[in-house]
Structure formats: C-alpha cells, structure tokens
Design an enzyme around this catalytic site. Structure first.
Site, PDB file in Angstrom:
ATOM      1  CD  GLN A 142      -2.316   1.434   2.786  1.00  0.00           C
ATOM      2  OE1 GLN A 142      -1.787   2.311   3.454  1.00  0.00           O
ATOM      3  NE2 GLN A 142      -3.296   0.682   3.274  1.00  0.00           N
ATOM      4  CG  HIS A 144       1.427   7.125   3.135  1.00  0.00           C
ATOM      5  ND1 HIS A 144       2.440   7.313   4.047  1.00  0.00           N
ATOM      6  CD2 HIS A 144       0.496   6.344   3.737  1.00  0.00           C
ATOM      7  CE1 HIS A 144       2.150   6.666   5.160  1.00  0.00           C
ATOM      8  NE2 HIS A 144       0.987   6.059   5.006  1.00  0.00           N
ATOM      9  CD  GLU A 171      -3.447   5.977   4.983  1.00  0.00           C
ATOM     10  OE1 GLU A 171      -2.458   5.216   4.936  1.00  0.00           O
ATOM     11  OE2 GLU A 171      -4.013   6.283   6.037  1.00  0.00           O
ATOM     12  CD  GLU A 222      -4.647   1.793   6.519  1.00  0.00           C
ATOM     13  OE1 GLU A 222      -4.436   0.660   6.080  1.00  0.00           O
ATOM     14  OE2 GLU A 222      -3.980   2.796   6.186  1.00  0.00           O
ATOM     15  CD  GLN A 297      -2.230   1.677   9.114  1.00  0.00           C
ATOM     16  OE1 GLN A 297      -1.518   2.016   8.177  1.00  0.00           O
ATOM     17  NE2 GLN A 297      -3.101   2.492   9.664  1.00  0.00           N
ATOM     18  CG  ASP A 336       2.867   3.242   8.244  1.00  0.00           C
ATOM     19  OD1 ASP A 336       3.628   2.933   9.169  1.00  0.00           O
ATOM     20  OD2 ASP A 336       1.669   3.458   8.412  1.00  0.00           O
ATOM     21  CB  SER A 363      -0.108  -0.066   5.863  1.00  0.00           C
ATOM     22  OG  SER A 363       0.435   0.048   7.180  1.00  0.00           O
TER      23      SER A 363
END
Lengths: 556, 215
Positions: A142, A144, A171, A222, A297, A336, A363
C-alpha cells in the site's frame, strides 16, 4: 576526556541522531515483558469468562469485558490456555501444523497468554510463522499519496504512477482538512488511470471519512483507531462498542474497512498503566477481532518512534503483526513511518515483514518524496523505488512493486493530470492549467509545481460536498470527456460496493477488477514448495530492471 | 497515575542528550524569554462578543511546563498568538482546559465558550490547532501537528488566521511545514512531555479563565 577519533566518526553517523531511551516500565516505556504485565489465566462458567489474566469479571474494565465476551472462543479457551507457551510457539513455526489449527488455538488465548508466547520467540521464528499465518496467499503493498500543498494535479499524477508501479491500495490525507474532498477525488481518478481496481482511502476525522466513502469517492477506510487502555478511549470520546458500530456503518454500505492500532500509542497518549507496549497492543488486536472487523493496520504505525527507542521494540512490532494474522485477520503491517535517520536500520526493520510477506507490507510506502508526505514521512519513499525493486530481485522476494520505465511513468502521469483537468472543468472547479498538467507530469514533488489559489480551491471543495457529487458523477464526467477506460475502472470499483465481495478478509482487486482475498486465495503455506511461489511472469517482471546490462549492449 | 519525578527528570535528560535542535528559521524576537503571569479566575464562562478568540492551553502549559519541545518559552508563544489575534482587531481570551490533554478536545471545548466560535488549542510541547464550533472534535480548521517545527513566526500567523476566521473571513491557511525526521528525533521526547502533561488532567473538571500579563 580526549576524544577517540573513532567515536567522533560514530557520533556523526545517522543512527546517532535517533532518539533512544532506557526501559521505563512504570510509564509503559517497555516493548515486551513489563514486570507489570498480568499473568495469563482464564476461568469460564456457563460459557462466560468470569476471570481473565488474574482479573475477576466484576473488576473488568470495558476493554476486558469486550474481549472476554466477543474475542475469546470459550469452547477452546480452557484447552488452549492449558498449553505451554513454547508449545504454542512451536505450532507457529512447525510447517506440519496447518494455519487453521493455529487460528483455532489462538482464538482461545488471552492477551497475557499471547504475550507470553511471543516472549519465547525470536524474530526469525516470528517470520517463519508470519509466512504461514498471513491470510491472503499473495502478498501486497500500500502507498501514501499526499503533498504539503494538497495540490490535486500532483496527487492524481503521483497516484497514477504508484498504481502502475504495483500498489494495490493507496491512502491520502490532508495538509488542510478542508481540502479532503479534492484529495479523495484526485486520488480516485489518478489511481484508476494507473491501473483499474486500485482501492483508495482518505484518512480523516471519522465522520468526514465515512461520508466520502458513502458518496463512492473512496473505496475503503483504515484509520478507525482502537487503544489498549480505557483512558485513551475515553480521551477520544469512544468505547470498543462505538468503534464496532462505526465498523458496521462502513460494512453495511459495502465499504472495505480495517481498524488501526499500534505499540506505543498508549505511551504517546500518556495512559499506558505501566504495561508493556505489546501487551496493550494485543488488547487492541483482540478488540478488532471482537468487533468482527476483517483486518487491522498495526506495527506501531505513527508511534513507531516510541517502541523503536527501547530495546526489542522492532521485535515487538513484528510480534503484533503476527498476532493479527493468528487471529485470522488481514494485516497492513505499517513500515509506513520514519523512525530513524539510518538507512541500515530502516531496511532491517522492513525485512521483518517483506521477507515473509504480509497482506500489505507497507501501509504505506510514500508514493511522493518524503518532504511531501503528510503522514510526517514514511519509512520508504519515491527516491527508494529502485532500491526496493532491486531488493526484490536480489532475494527473489515479492514486495508488491515492479520496475517501471521513465517513458511509461511520464505517460501515465500525464494522462492522470489531463483526466483530472477534464473532470475539474466538467464540475466547474477552479481550472487546472496546461502548465500545471505539464509540471505534474515531470515533477518530483510540490517544489516543482506552480501554486494554486488555495482559498478558491477550498470553496470549490466545500461546494463539491454541498452539491452531493458522488462516484457516479465522476464516472459521467470522465466518460463525457473521452476517458472511457478510466470511467469504467471507477464504475468497476463502485460495483464492488453493491456485490460486497471485497469485504472478505484481505481483499484486493486485480486489474480486471476480480477480487483476490483470503477466501479465494487462501494462504496454504506448509513448507518448501507450498504457499505463495512467484509465477514465471511475475519473476520476469521483477528481474527486468532498466539498469541491468545485457549481452546485446556490447559491441562485440 | 503515580510518577516518580526524579525518574522523569532522568529520562528527559537522556532523551534530550543526543538530540539536536532543529534548524527552524526562528526569527530572533527582541522580547524573547520574558516571563508572564497567568492568574486563575475561576470557571470560564461563555463569551457574548463575536469579536473574541479563545486560546485554550493544556493542563500543564505555562504552569508545570514552561517551554515547547524545541525550548520556545511558553510566554513568548502565548504573546505571539495574542499579538496575532489583536493585530486583526480581535480580542484574545485565555483559558486552561483540565479535563483532557488532547489538543483537539481542549480546542473544541473552548470553541463552545468563544463568542466567535473560534478557538486555538495548544499543548505544552507546542502542538496547536485552530478549531471552530460545530465541527466534529477531531476535525479542525487548521492543525499544526509537528510541534518541533513551530516557531514564533508561525504562532503569530496562527493567531492572525484564527482572528480572521472569527471575523468571517477565509484566510489562506498558514503554510504547512513537514520534516520527516521530526519523528525519529523527537517522538520519544514528545511522549515524555505528554505523559507529564497528562499527569495534570483532572477528569470532568471545568475549564478555567486565565488572566494574563507579560512582564
């Protein structure tokens, strides 16, 4: 004292700019094994937990009560709790014990017992266990996508590039919260230009986030946070029940969602009650299980500076990720957030999840330069794309990304910027100029972007919400302006909201918008030759880096 | 929660050592470091005038702690915010929120007492938010979450923008600063400062009006 020249050099190394503290159990500054952690115990009467980890039911706080009533399987608890800590740990690493069997036992364990199991394991054993316990067979990643100016054109271009590079979820969040509708819109369009089926979210205050999801502008959520002590919940005007209610609000509208938690948050919020970070985090994981949410998460996430500052903190982070998979949930395993100045340290921390593979290794990974990362910086950013790709190639490990050529990146960024330009025009939003499209196509980050009129943008973003613009309006605007393929991709993700197939554990969509989840792509790892093995096509993709010279490059 | 004061001091000392100060472009002000007096005047009441902004300070601000995470004195921080509000022709009130050390809730509580519905919340470590009545508590008008990056110039701009919102204007938000290395450098220290702030939370207590003067 006369300084040693070696120590002078050491003092100047990046790692020595990091913050470290000694263990301080009284306030919870201890990763694992606090002397104040409870001793495992359980008593069940008439199918009800009447004592857990040394606390009688009458003295339960609301987290104990929620866990006892909803997270612990009382039919297996007595048997599971009677097992030796090391026997459970051995089940985790034993390739002859199938995942389902471990899940069954884990559902009968209390938080203190789970901690006791992890206290017996080293990180290699935890990685072995993770390889087996991850819910979805194929690992994923995933990212950002944000920037300091909330520049919508740049968000669209960055999203398109990131989707093309292989991220399955992306995200965004905001620098200025009122920009949120534009950030979500830009991410949705850019993502679907990069590849159909990418799932997007916009991390915000919960009510606004839910609204954007219900409008079909985002596909999942999330950032519904849960905590390991009652005081931190109360500080946020919340309870496990209110979070469970919010979770069902998402699910009932066909929105994928997971909770968020992580070691260190209770210390960060000032209410750790002297317990170890891992013990408190396992309570969060059990709340999530009890709420019936498909995934979590965790892995310290934004509080990573706290466990990373104490001994065994990075090990505790792996343990919390592993615990999530043992309770049969999707894990988006952090990696992340910046926690160190040292490239060596940040790589070592990520290998814990990258080597065994998790549902989402990062994430997320910053799909922008870190200076534009509005989650205050990720452990990985765009400048690391080649490093990540080459680590995948070196170790023959699938980290979810693929090498991309400069030509295809430029092309996909340009298309995303143009698609957003058309949609802005269609909706009557402040114009995106050709100059902005050009800048976003070739940009490294916001430093390369012309400024926008922020006040006008904020008014239009408010107007977007007032007019009730939905995902369907986005589809129409794209189709009307010749972006039929992108329109179809947006429509495809909206259809998921009705079928609900992507609400299954660990669901992602492939480029043809088929669901891949722990139901139809179950992790069946049982040792060498089983579980996830890269296909030939995927391996060819990873091998194919632009930097490698081939015999045909030589003039001989 | 009982906390051993000496232990805290030791930890703070350890965290502080080995941490560099950020190279934030703090404009040297002539008035730096002058002290202030905050007198508690009983429960804060709802304001009736639309031309006021409330600054809600967290439980330890200017009382048990006196400087931000990057050692900017609280007296200077408060003075700059008030100056920013006043130069827009708006009045500043200061209250102390005791029931929570969460900056969003401190500010949100204050919006309900502010005649304009606009309030600024600030924690001892420096984290700041501009809030508005009727927004959800965890939403905001502008949030300044990276306390190590906030200098006096930013605090003055925050005051100015809050006053503009109070006047019904739509100011350009204060430019957001971002430093991805703020977390590795400061998170452990931020945690310790917040633990020390949270020690002074009084559950259920009403906010207190503060009379301020700068010496």
């Amino acid at each position: 004292m006369k300084r040693s020249k070696r120590f002078e050099v050491l003092a100047a190394r990046p790692v020595n700019q990091d913050g470290f503290v000694v263990e301080w159990p009284e306030v919870g500054l201890i990763a694992m094994g606090s002397p104040n952690d409870p001793k495992p115990s359980i008593k069940i009467e008439n199918g009800k937990v009447i004592e857990m980890d040394g606390v009688p039911r009458a003295k339960f706080d609301f987290i104990d009560q929620f866990i006892a009533d909803y997270a612990i399987d009382v039919t297996i608890a007595d048997q599971a709790m009677a097992m030796e800590d090391t026997d459970i740990a051995k089940m985790l690493v034993d390739i002859h014990v199938p995942r389902e069997e471990v899940v069954k036992v884990a559902r009968g364990l209390t938080a203190a017992k789970l901690v006791a199991v992890f206290n017996t394991m080293n990180v290699v054993e935890m990685m072995m266990a993770m390889q087996k316990m991850r819910a979805r067979k194929i690992p994923s990643n995933q990212c950002h996508i944000t920037n300091t100016k909330d520049n919508p054109v740049l968000i669209a271009a960055d999203a398109a590039e990131a989707a093309m590079r292989g991220f399955d979820e992306m995200e965004t969040t905001v620098a200025v919260v009122r920009y949120a509708p534009f950030n979500a819109l830009s991410l949705q369009i850019g993502g679907q230009v990069g590849r159909g089926g990418v799932l997007i979210q916009c991390a915000l205050e919960e009510a606004t986030e839910l609204l954007l999801g219900m409008r079909g502008i985002t596909a999942y959520a999330e950032t519904i946070s849960v905590y390991g002590t009652e005081n931190v919940f109360v500080d946020g005007d919340d309870t496990p029940w209110s979070k469970a209610f919010l979770a069902s609000a998402y699910a009932s509208r066909g929105l994928k969602m997971r909770f968020t938690s992580g070691t260190g948050s209770e210390v960060q919020m000032g209410y750790a009650e002297g317990k170890s970070m891992l013990y408190l985090e396992i309570r969060c994981i059990m709340i999530t299980r009890g709420a019936g949410v498909q995934g979590l998460q965790n892995g310290s996430v934004s509080c990573v500076g706290v466990p990373a500052a104490v001994p065994s903190g990075i090990r505790a982070i792996l343990a919390e990720n592993l615990c999530t998979t043992m309770l049969d949930m999707e894990v988006a395993s952090s990696n992340d957030q910046t926690f160190t100045h040292s490239d060596i340290r940040r790589t070592a921390r990520t290998l814990m999840q990258m080597l065994p593979g998790t549902d989402f290794i990062c994430s997320g990974y910053s799909g922008t330069p870190n200076y534009d990362n509005m989650f205050a910086g990720s452990n990985w950013d765009v400048d690391d794309y080649d490093d990540w790709n080459i680590i995948q190639r070196d170790l023959m490990v699938d980290g979810g990304l693929r090498p991309a050529s400069e030509e295809e990146v430029i092309a996909v960024r340009n298309k995303a910027a143009k698609a957003l330009q058309a949609v802005f025009k269609e909706f009557g939003f402040p114009a995106i100029t050709d100059e902005e499209v050009e800048a976003a196509t070739y940009a490294h980050g916001t430093k390369d972007m012309p400024g926008r009129n922020i006040v006008e943008d904020l008014k239009a973003a408010e107007d977007m919400m007032k007019r009730g613009i939905t995902g369907v309006d986005i589809v129409k605007a794209l189709a009307k302006n010749g972006f039929t393929d992108v329109a179809e991709n947006v429509l495809g993700t909206l259809k998921q909201r009705i079928s609900g197939d992507y609400l299954h554990t660990s669901a992602i969509l492939d480029k043809d918008l088929n669901v891949i989840s722990a139901v139809n792509c179950r992790n069946d790892y049982r040792g060498p030759g089983t579980g996830y093995r890269m296909s030939k096509e995927r391996w060819d993709e990873i091998k194919n880096i632009r930097q490698a010279i081939s015999p045909s490059d030589f003039d001989v | 929660m009982q906390i051993n004061e000496q232990l805290i001091r030791e930890i703070v000392k350890q965290v502080l050592s080995g941490m560099e100060q950020p190279q934030a472009a703090s404009k040297p002000a002539a008035l730096l470091g002058r002290s202030m007096t905050l007198v508690e005047k009983g429960e804060a009441r709802p304001g009736t005038k639309a031309d006021e902004v409330i600054i809600a300070v967290a439980p330890a601000f200017g009382k048990y702690q006196n400087k931000t995470i990057v050692n900017v004195p609280h007296s200077d921080v408060l003075r700059e915010m008030i100056a920013g509000i006043e130069e827009e022709g708006v009045k500043a009130r200061v209250i102390r929120v005791l029931r929570s050390s969460d900056v969003a809730f401190a500010a949100h509580d204050a919006t309900k007492l502010s005649g304009s519905g606009i309030a600024i919340g600030i924690q001892s470590r420096g984290t700041t938010v501009i809030h508005q009545k009727d927004l959800p508590p965890l939403s905001n008008l502008e949030l300044f979450s990276q306390s190590p990056l906030l200098d006096l110039e930013v605090y003055r701009q925050i005051g100015r923008n809050a006053a503009k919102y109070a006047k019904g204007e739509s100011p350009t938000p204060v430019p957001t600063r971002n430093d991805q290395m703020a977390r590795p450098k400061f998170q452990a220290k931020a945690a310790v400062l917040h633990i020390k702030e949270t020690e002074h939370v009084v559950p259920g207590a009403k906010p207190i009006e503060l009379e301020y003067s700068f010496n």
